[in-house]
Motif scaffolding. Sequence first.
Motif, PDB file in Angstrom:
ATOM      1  N   ASN A 123      39.558  31.796  52.909  1.00 44.27           N
ATOM      2  CA  ASN A 123      38.599  32.237  53.928  1.00 44.27           C
ATOM      3  C   ASN A 123      38.574  33.761  54.039  1.00 44.27           C
ATOM      4  N   GLU A 124      39.759  34.391  53.989  1.00 43.16           N
ATOM      5  CA  GLU A 124      39.809  35.848  54.065  1.00 43.16           C
ATOM      6  C   GLU A 124      39.160  36.487  52.836  1.00 43.16           C
ATOM      7  N   MET A 125      39.375  35.889  51.664  1.00 45.53           N
ATOM      8  CA  MET A 125      38.718  36.405  50.463  1.00 45.53           C
ATOM      9  C   MET A 125      37.205  36.278  50.577  1.00 45.53           C
ATOM     10  N   ASN A 126      36.751  35.169  51.147  1.00 43.79           N
ATOM     11  CA  ASN A 126      35.305  34.962  51.312  1.00 43.79           C
ATOM     12  C   ASN A 126      34.704  36.005  52.258  1.00 43.79           C
ATOM     13  N   LYS A 127      35.440  36.361  53.318  1.00 44.21           N
ATOM     14  CA  LYS A 127      34.962  37.391  54.246  1.00 44.21           C
ATOM     15  C   LYS A 127      34.838  38.735  53.535  1.00 44.21           C
ATOM     16  N   LEU A 128      35.822  39.044  52.680  1.00 43.29           N
ATOM     17  CA  LEU A 128      35.739  40.287  51.910  1.00 43.29           C
ATOM     18  C   LEU A 128      34.539  40.263  50.969  1.00 43.29           C
ATOM     19  N   HIS A 129      34.283  39.073  50.366  1.00 37.53           N
ATOM     20  CA  HIS A 129      33.160  38.939  49.439  1.00 37.53           C
ATOM     21  C   HIS A 129      31.829  39.155  50.162  1.00 37.53           C
ATOM     22  N   ARG A 130      31.718  38.634  51.365  1.00 38.31           N
ATOM     23  CA  ARG A 130      30.479  38.798  52.132  1.00 38.31           C
ATOM     24  C   ARG A 130      30.204  40.262  52.445  1.00 38.31           C
ATOM     25  N   LYS A 131      31.264  41.031  52.618  1.00 39.22           N
ATOM     26  CA  LYS A 131      31.109  42.456  52.896  1.00 39.22           C
ATOM     27  C   LYS A 131      31.044  43.269  51.612  1.00 39.22           C
ATOM     28  N   ASN A 132      30.934  42.559  50.486  1.00 37.95           N
ATOM     29  CA  ASN A 132      30.858  43.219  49.176  1.00 37.95           C
ATOM     30  C   ASN A 132      32.091  44.092  48.939  1.00 37.95           C
ATOM     31  N   ASN A 133      33.230  43.591  49.428  1.00 42.45           N
ATOM     32  CA  ASN A 133      34.465  44.372  49.373  1.00 42.45           C
ATOM     33  C   ASN A 133      35.568  43.636  48.629  1.00 42.45           C
ATOM     34  N   LEU A 134      35.178  42.654  47.805  1.00 40.76           N
ATOM     35  CA  LEU A 134      36.159  41.877  47.050  1.00 40.76           C
ATOM     36  C   LEU A 134      35.967  42.144  45.562  1.00 40.76           C
ATOM     37  N   ASP A 135      37.027  42.591  44.924  1.00 39.74           N
ATOM     38  CA  ASP A 135      36.986  42.796  43.476  1.00 39.74           C
ATOM     39  C   ASP A 135      38.254  42.226  42.865  1.00 39.74           C
ATOM     40  N   LYS A 136      38.327  42.308  41.556  1.00 45.56           N
ATOM     41  CA  LYS A 136      39.475  41.729  40.857  1.00 45.56           C
ATOM     42  C   LYS A 136      40.780  42.396  41.263  1.00 45.56           C
ATOM     43  N   GLY A 137      40.724  43.692  41.511  1.00 43.31           N
ATOM     44  CA  GLY A 137      41.935  44.401  41.903  1.00 43.31           C
ATOM     45  C   GLY A 137      42.495  43.908  43.217  1.00 43.31           C
ATOM     46  N   LYS A 138      41.625  43.656  44.182  1.00 49.89           N
ATOM     47  CA  LYS A 138      42.090  43.196  45.496  1.00 49.89           C
ATOM     48  C   LYS A 138      42.577  41.751  45.436  1.00 49.89           C
ATOM     49  N   ILE A 139      41.910  40.935  44.627  1.00 50.82           N
ATOM     50  CA  ILE A 139      42.390  39.558  44.445  1.00 50.82           C
ATOM     51  C   ILE A 139      43.773  39.571  43.811  1.00 50.82           C
ATOM     52  N   ALA A 140      43.906  40.401  42.765  1.00 49.12           N
ATOM     53  CA  ALA A 140      45.198  40.491  42.082  1.00 49.12           C
ATOM     54  C   ALA A 140      46.277  41.042  43.007  1.00 49.12           C
ATOM     55  N   SER A 141      45.911  41.980  43.871  1.00 54.00           N
ATOM     56  CA  SER A 141      46.906  42.553  44.789  1.00 54.00           C
ATOM     57  C   SER A 141      47.414  41.510  45.772  1.00 54.00           C
ATOM     58  N   ILE A 142      46.511  40.658  46.290  1.00 50.98           N
ATOM     59  CA  ILE A 142      46.949  39.589  47.199  1.00 50.98           C
ATOM     60  C   ILE A 142      47.913  38.650  46.491  1.00 50.98           C
ATOM     61  N   LEU A 143      47.587  38.298  45.252  1.00 51.96           N
ATOM     62  CA  LEU A 143      48.453  37.387  44.494  1.00 51.96           C
ATOM     63  C   LEU A 143      49.800  38.029  44.193  1.00 51.96           C
ATOM     64  N   PHE A 144      49.782  39.241  43.633  1.00 49.57           N
ATOM     65  CA  PHE A 144      51.033  39.878  43.228  1.00 49.57           C
ATOM     66  C   PHE A 144      51.914  40.209  44.427  1.00 49.57           C
ATOM     67  N   VAL A 145      51.304  40.676  45.504  1.00 53.46           N
ATOM     68  CA  VAL A 145      52.091  40.963  46.710  1.00 53.46           C
ATOM     69  C   VAL A 145      52.734  39.680  47.233  1.00 53.46           C
ATOM     70  N   SER A 146      51.977  38.584  47.248  1.00 55.07           N
ATOM     71  CA  SER A 146      52.526  37.301  47.706  1.00 55.07           C
ATOM     72  C   SER A 146      53.654  36.850  46.795  1.00 55.07           C
ATOM     73  N   PHE A 147      53.476  37.001  45.483  1.00 52.91           N
ATOM     74  CA  PHE A 147      54.535  36.628  44.547  1.00 52.91           C
ATOM     75  C   PHE A 147      55.808  37.429  44.820  1.00 52.91           C
ATOM     76  N   ILE A 148      55.657  38.712  45.057  1.00 52.18           N
ATOM     77  CA  ILE A 148      56.822  39.574  45.285  1.00 52.18           C
ATOM     78  C   ILE A 148      57.538  39.196  46.577  1.00 52.18           C
ATOM     79  N   VAL A 149      56.771  39.049  47.664  1.00 57.56           N
ATOM     80  CA  VAL A 149      57.377  38.770  48.976  1.00 57.56           C
ATOM     81  C   VAL A 149      58.070  37.411  48.981  1.00 57.56           C
ATOM     82  N   VAL A 150      57.383  36.389  48.483  1.00 58.17           N
ATOM     83  CA  VAL A 150      57.955  35.038  48.500  1.00 58.17           C
ATOM     84  C   VAL A 150      59.162  34.951  47.571  1.00 58.17           C
ATOM     85  N   THR A 151      59.108  35.629  46.440  1.00 55.63           N
ATOM     86  CA  THR A 151      60.253  35.624  45.529  1.00 55.63           C
ATOM     87  C   THR A 151      61.462  36.291  46.174  1.00 55.63           C
ATOM     88  N   LEU A 152      61.246  37.413  46.869  1.00 56.44           N
ATOM     89  CA  LEU A 152      62.348  38.069  47.581  1.00 56.44           C
ATOM     90  C   LEU A 152      62.971  37.122  48.602  1.00 56.44           C
TER      91      LEU A 152
END
Length: 714
Positions: free
Chosen positions: A301-330
């Motif tokens: 849902n948050e990604m969809n909100k970013l997309h509606r504001k034309n503010n979602l790109d591959k870099g931001k999607i990747a950042s959400i994934l990689f940040v989540s991977f790092i935090v959860v792994t820690l």
Amino acid sequence: MKGNLRQFVQSILKIRTKWITIFLPTLALGIFLFMMSLNNVFTETYDIERFTSAKQTIRSPITIENEQETERKTRETVQAVEDRYRISEEVTQEQIGYVEEIFDAISKLEAETNADDDAADNEEALHHLSDQEKLIQLKEILSLNIVENVNDTVLLKLMKVAEDEREEGQEVFLSSLTEVLEDGVRAENKNSRINMVKESVKYTTLDSELVSALDKLSEFAVVENSFYDAERTMEARKDAANSVDPVFINAGEIIVREGQTITNEVYEKLNLVGLLNNERNVYPVIGLFILILLISSIVANEMNKLHRKNNLDKGKIASILFVSFIVVTLMKVISLYTNQTNQLFYIVPVATGVLLIKLLINERVAVVMAGLYALIGCVLFNGQIPGALNVEAGIYFFFSQMAGIIFLRNVKDRFAIVKSGLGMSLVNLMTVLLFIFLSFEKYSFVDLLTYSGFALAAAFLSAVLTIGLLSFFESGLGILSDVKLLQLSSPNQPLLKKILTEAPGTYHHSIMVANLSETACEAVGANGLLARVGAYYHDIGKTVRPHYFIENQLAIKNPHDVIAPKQSAEIIINHPYAGAEMLKKYKLPKEIIDIAMQHHGTTLLKYFYFKEKETNPKVKEADYRYPGPKPQTKEAAIICICDSVEAAVRSLKEPTEEKIEEIVSSIVNDRLMDGQLDECPLTLREVKTIHRTICETLKGIFHSRIQYPMKEAK
């Protein structure tokens, strides 16, 4: 018809592409979270037989009532309840009355004998009658029950004792008898109660004959007066059963240690907690799946909100994934070394994730992810006990992350992250104290220092990791953060120095455009900082031939006066693309490069076009238009407007409010009518707001001034 069908197909493809772009990363994140949390809800089962030795220490994965043990404990407690008896007050008073009657009758008989012989004393009067006569007279006044059950010898001995001795014996005997009867005499303890009375009389200074008589009298006086009370007994047993606490097998409790024999009792416990049944593992997995599904839905849902504001790109999607991977792994790694005694979750630098997300995306997404990371932390730090959630860890993670988000303000450099770390330290310490003061357990001073040290270390590590990882995300994923923009806005940047030294007029123009653009962007909710930095670099291409641009022609002849309009147009038209190439060479962010390339869109160089048309009526308009592309973002569109406005207003000799309004309106309308704003997400309402903001800003810059008088020469 064909056009409508084509638009419909394109819209369908666009929607499908959007949801694939959102769905696939969210699915990957959900699978990752599920796999990391699985062993925290999935119980290991064992193939064990009775009366074998345990190959390892086995703990209970859940807290559950051991109903069989509770029933056994209840049964033992009920059986331990003694029978309840009711002491009959009637019997007690009756027996005491019989004893008092005996002594009173003897005293009365003596008194009557003394009355018949006034001259004789008491002993002499008694001797006038034989013992049998005295006994007969005594029996005549005693109750039938006494006569039938008390031996004549006892009565005779009592009559022969002196009155004062008898009264003392009566007092001792009645006192002991009353105590015994009030305590209750049952059939099974009657003999012991009689002996108690005898013992109390035996160890006195009374006459031996009196003691002997009282011993025999106790056998008559002590009778059963305590009777079984079925109702009270049942009530007592019921209360005892209700007072039994259920027996629980607690989560984490050791059921059997390595090497111990699997007895029937142990085997039943293992079966009760589900360690022998594979089927019971399905339910926790289903619960985990639902939790991950809900979390993934929120992320989508948050990604969809970013997309509606034309503010979602591959870099931001990747950042959400990689940040989540790092935090959860820690969290997962530290949870493996955490138990009920060390509480290592205090040291997890969980705020790293939300600090990065706020810097790379925005604050709203950071707040949402803070809540989701806290939920995951509740599961990961549950001690691998299915059905348990470590709420304490979740609360700590949530407050720590929210502190990081709140204290990360006014990001002018990376030191702002360190300041945020100081705020997190304070909140982390307060949260640790919160748990200590709310707990019933007693914490030592050493524990307080240890946990406080963990909290401070978590805040410090969060700040350090954020600073270290930010550069990776900025360069590796091509994400433009505010920190990066602030670095690019520094006058010490090589390209800005190049503009200042080689094209000072362009530099001043860029600063003015930056001021106008930032103000206009903030008025419509666009990224003002991006617009400011983009404006600094938008005319970098003019440094290739700076003297061909009027703002740099100080005290020199305009070179365009000696060359053909076509050649002049080519030089002017080339500067956005030369600037873009230069920015690419210096590896500036794509957003800055796009602004440089798009800030003129496909506008027409009217001056050279009409100049050429004077001599060549067949001139093509396309030859004097910038090749584009048109502005694609709000920031690029606003810079496109402000660039022309600033140049036009600066050319005015006496800029008044009316002239400023007229020029701004003319340029904005020209951009709209020429279709230059067709491909950007600006609305007409926002265009009006931009128009009003630019006018107000320019009026503030070019306000009227006081004319100071000149000093006259003498």
